[in-house]
Design an enzyme around this catalytic site. Structure first.
Site, PDB file in Angstrom:
ATOM      1  N   LYS A  49     -36.551  -6.668  94.528  1.00  0.00           N
ATOM      2  CA  LYS A  49     -36.588  -7.688  95.588  1.00  0.00           C
ATOM      3  C   LYS A  49     -36.337  -7.048  96.950  1.00  0.00           C
ATOM      4  CE  LYS A  49     -35.211 -11.223  92.298  1.00  0.00           C
ATOM      5  NZ  LYS A  49     -34.181 -12.084  91.719  1.00  0.00           N
TER       6      LYS A  49
ATOM      7  N   GLN B  71     -27.951 -13.231  92.349  1.00  0.00           N
ATOM      8  CA  GLN B  71     -28.669 -12.850  91.123  1.00  0.00           C
ATOM      9  C   GLN B  71     -27.923 -13.365  89.885  1.00  0.00           C
ATOM     10  OE1 GLN B  71     -31.695 -11.204  91.104  1.00  0.00           O
ATOM     11  NE2 GLN B  71     -31.715 -11.499  88.907  1.00  0.00           N
TER      12      GLN B  71
ATOM     13  N   ASP C  16     -34.211 -19.332  95.990  1.00  0.00           N
ATOM     14  CA  ASP C  16     -34.438 -19.351  94.536  1.00  0.00           C
ATOM     15  C   ASP C  16     -34.766 -20.764  94.061  1.00  0.00           C
ATOM     16  OD1 ASP C  16     -34.440 -16.930  93.255  1.00  0.00           O
ATOM     17  OD2 ASP C  16     -32.266 -16.861  92.904  1.00  0.00           O
TER      18      ASP C  16
END
Ligand code: NAP
Length: 312
Positions: free
Chosen positions: A59, A103, A126
């Site tokens: 990412k 994460q 997200d």
């Protein structure tokens, strides 16, 4: 014998992922030129999970490649919920951070739901915050989770008709299954959601023109689950190293995969048995090389969107 005439088309993600990243890169360059502002993605990782470290590196690297600023905050396994909340709060308040993701999975001692709810919904790239989830359920999406969003892009890119299709999603996770079902419903598919308690899974999945599989079990979906000619989207990412298993899953292509196992210790396989899908499906996403490539591209798109909505 299910069908002798089907020639399965592979739905590869690479070209589309590159195109999406290129579009985002162009828009970022334009934003920098007109406003002097460079969008920024902050990624927080806690602990030593090796898979998470690989995902986060991907990412951060992609952000930089397309001209976005990125920050990687790596915290030790011993981090407490309160300490992580402090960092999230700081990143929420910083005006130079547009996208913020933590994460998953987090270490067991940390309360995941509390952390997700603490993220500013305006930075929730997200799409896991309850506000993002609620807006998606209402059919007013802002930030859509990246993997299902990428799947919709892949279907559109390949001119696969969603409207009216009999779609089946296997898996009901917050990250993939549920948002996938919402997006398909929003696009006028008739959607069935399956999970570990579904009775006679194959009888249900075999009705689907469009089958999306997100279970987390190597090659679980076989020829008996697939309607001949169906579009099969395999979200699964599992590591397999056992030779017999590699042969069962890859058929004629097993030798090539065994070379990968010899070199790297394991090869990646989805939740669908690829050798059997290639006998029955009309279209099929390979693993690796299918859906996975789109996830990071969609994260970049969401972060640019966050920067725009925050009016930089
Ligand atoms: P998850 O949270 O573990 O959810 C798995 C789902 O599968 C659950 O809803 C579970 O049902 C269902 N399930 C388990 N066993 C089943 C069975 N025997 N029959 C029917 N359903 C069954 O997994 P996830 O996060 O959605 O991830 C799924 C897979 O996608 C994993 O391999 C993951 O690595 C991969 N993934 C890939 C990407 C990408 O970018 N390509 C992104 C995210 C995830 P219950 O709810 O009843 O337990």
């Amino acid at each position: 014998m299910i069908s002798e005439n089907i020639k399965t088309r592979l739905l590869e993600g690479a070209v589309l992922a590159a195109q999406i990243k290129q579009e985002v890169q162009t828009e970022i360059a334009r934003m920098i030129e007109t406003t002097g502002y460079r969008p920024c993605l902050a990624v927080v990782r806690v602990g030593d999970d090796p898979a998470s470290a690989v995902y986060v590196r991907g990412k951060v690297k992609t952000s930089e490649e397309i001209g976005m600023r990125s920050e990687h905050h790596a915290l030790p396994e011993s981090t407490t919920t309160a300490e992580l909340l402090d960092l999230v709060s700081t990143l929420n308040q910083r005006d130079d951070v547009d996208g913020l993701l933590v994460q998953l999975p987090l270490p067991k001692a940390i309360d995941e739901a509390t952390i997700i709810e603490a993220i500013d919904p305006a930075k929730d790239v997200d799409g896991f915050h309850p506000i993002s989830v609620g807006k998606l359920a209402q059919g007013r999406p802002v930030f859509v989770p990246c993997t299902p969003a990428g799947i919709i892009e892949l279907l559109d890119y390949n001119s696969i008709e969603i409207r009216g299709a009999n779609a089946c999603v296997v898996g009901r996770s917050q990250i993939v299954g549920r948002p996938m079902a919402q997006l398909l419903l929003q696009r006028d598919a008739t959607v069935t959601i399956c999970h570990s308690r579904t009775r006679d899974l194959a009888a249900v999945t075999r009705q689907a023109d469009l089958l999306v599989v997100a279970i987390g079990r190597a090659g679980m979906i076989g020829r008996e689950h697939i309607k001949p000619g169906a579009v099969v989207i395999d979200v699964g990412m599992n590591r397999v190293s056992d030779e017999a298993e590699v042969r069962r899953l890859f058929g004629d292509a097993a030798e090539k995969r065994l070379e990968v196992v010899a070199k790297r210790g394991a090869t990646l396989v989805g939740d669908v048995n690829p050798a059997e899908a290639m006998e029955v499906a009309g279209m099929f996403t390979p693993v690796p090389g299918g859906v996975g490539l789109l996830t990071v591209a969609m994260l970049m798109k969401n972060t640019l969107k966050a920067a725009k909505l925050r009016q930089h």
